[in-house]
Design an enzyme around this catalytic site. Structure first.
Site, PDB file in Angstrom:
ATOM      1  N   ARG A  59     -65.727   4.628  -4.263  1.00  0.00           N
ATOM      2  CA  ARG A  59     -64.515   5.163  -4.882  1.00  0.00           C
ATOM      3  C   ARG A  59     -64.247   4.615  -6.275  1.00  0.00           C
ATOM      4  O   ARG A  59     -63.480   5.209  -7.026  1.00  0.00           O
ATOM      5  CB  ARG A  59     -63.332   4.999  -3.937  1.00  0.00           C
ATOM      6  CG  ARG A  59     -63.473   5.945  -2.737  1.00  0.00           C
ATOM      7  CD  ARG A  59     -62.411   5.786  -1.718  1.00  0.00           C
ATOM      8  NE  ARG A  59     -62.534   4.488  -1.059  1.00  0.00           N
ATOM      9  CZ  ARG A  59     -61.659   3.983  -0.238  1.00  0.00           C
ATOM     10  NH1 ARG A  59     -60.560   4.641   0.040  1.00  0.00           N
ATOM     11  NH2 ARG A  59     -61.856   2.808   0.323  1.00  0.00           N
ATOM     12  N   GLU A  71     -64.420  -6.631   4.782  1.00  0.00           N
ATOM     13  CA  GLU A  71     -63.426  -7.000   5.790  1.00  0.00           C
ATOM     14  C   GLU A  71     -63.886  -6.583   7.181  1.00  0.00           C
ATOM     15  O   GLU A  71     -63.359  -7.052   8.177  1.00  0.00           O
ATOM     16  CB  GLU A  71     -62.061  -6.404   5.454  1.00  0.00           C
ATOM     17  CG  GLU A  71     -62.023  -4.890   5.458  1.00  0.00           C
ATOM     18  CD  GLU A  71     -60.654  -4.347   5.132  1.00  0.00           C
ATOM     19  OE1 GLU A  71     -59.679  -4.783   5.745  1.00  0.00           O
ATOM     20  OE2 GLU A  71     -60.573  -3.475   4.258  1.00  0.00           O
TER      21      GLU A  71
END
Length: 193
Positions: free
Chosen positions: A79, A116
Site C-alpha cells: 500500500r 505484527e
C-alpha cells in the site's frame, strides 16, 4: 470503534469537515488476516476522489521534513505503492519501490523483519539508491515498525540516507513510532491497534 479512539492531529491543515470525511472512509475489519488483528482498510479512500484528494493534500502538508531535505520518495509494498508515487509526483521527486522478496530482478539487497502477525523479507534494487541520496519513506501505516525499519536498513546498506518517515496511519499501543528512534516522522491518523 469509538470516535474518541481516533486522533487526527496530522489532518489539522485540512479542516475538521475534511478530516472527518477522510476518517469515515477507513474501514476496520476484525480478525483479518488472522484472529486478534484489527485490519485498517484504506481502499475505500482511494475509490473516493474527494477522500483521496484530501489524503494526498494532508500527506504533503504534514511532511516530517522540508521538501528540500530529501531527493526521492520510497514506498513500501504494497500500500505504500499507492501513496508514495502520488506524493512523489506532487513534490516533483522520483520514486523508489521496496518490494517483497522475489519480486525484483537481480541485483537486489534483502532484509528480514517481523510483522505484527508473522515474519517476512523485503528487497530493493541496488542500482536505484546511490551514495548520499536522501529519501522520505512513505507507507500506509506503522504498527510494530518492522517494515519501516527494514526499509531504513536497506536504504542505508545501499549508501542512502533516510531523511524521515511519513505514514497515513499509526496504530497506537504497539510503539512502532518509538522503534524509529530520532528520525523525523509524521502520521495523519492514529487509531488503537
Amino acid at each position: 470503534m469509538a470516535a474518541s479512539d481516533i486522533t487526527v492531529s496530522g489532518l489539522n491543515k485540512v479542516g475538521a469537515e475534511d478530516a472527518a470525511y477522510l476518517v469515515s472512509k477507513i474501514r476496520t475489519i476484525p480478525g483479518f488476516p488472522k484472529e486478534g488483528i484489527l485490519f485498517r482498510d484504506f481502499m475505500p479512500v482511494l475509490a473516493d476522489a474527494r477522500a483521496f484528494g484530501i489524503l494526498m493534500g494532508a500527506l504533503e502538508a504534514a511532511l516530517p521534513v522540508d521538501v528540500d531535505d530529501f531527493d526521492m520518495v520510497v514506498g513500501l509494498e504494497a500500500r505504500g505503492f499507492l501513496f508514495g508515487p502520488a506524493l512523489a509526483a506532487r513534490l516533483g521527486k522520483g520514486f523508489i519501490a521496496v518490494r517483497k522478496a522475489g519480486k525484483l530482478p537481480p541485483e537486489t539487497m534483502s532484509q528480514s523483519y517481523d510483522l505484527e502477525y508473522g515474519q517476512a523479507s523485503m528487497e530493493i534494487e541496488t542500482n536505484v539508491v546511490h551514495e548520499g541520496v536522501r529519501v522520505l519513506i512513505v507507507d500506509d501505516l506503522i504498527a510494530t515498525g518492522g517494515t519501516a525499519n527494514a526499509a531504513r536498513s536497506l536504504i542505508e546498506k545501499c549508501g542512502g540516507v533516510v531523511a524521515g518517515f511519513s505514514f497515513v496511519m499509526e496504530l497506537t499501543g504497539i510503539d512502532g513510532m518509538k522503534s524509529l528512534g530520532d528520525y523525523p516522522t509524521s502520521s495523519l491518523v492514529c487509531m488503537p491497534a
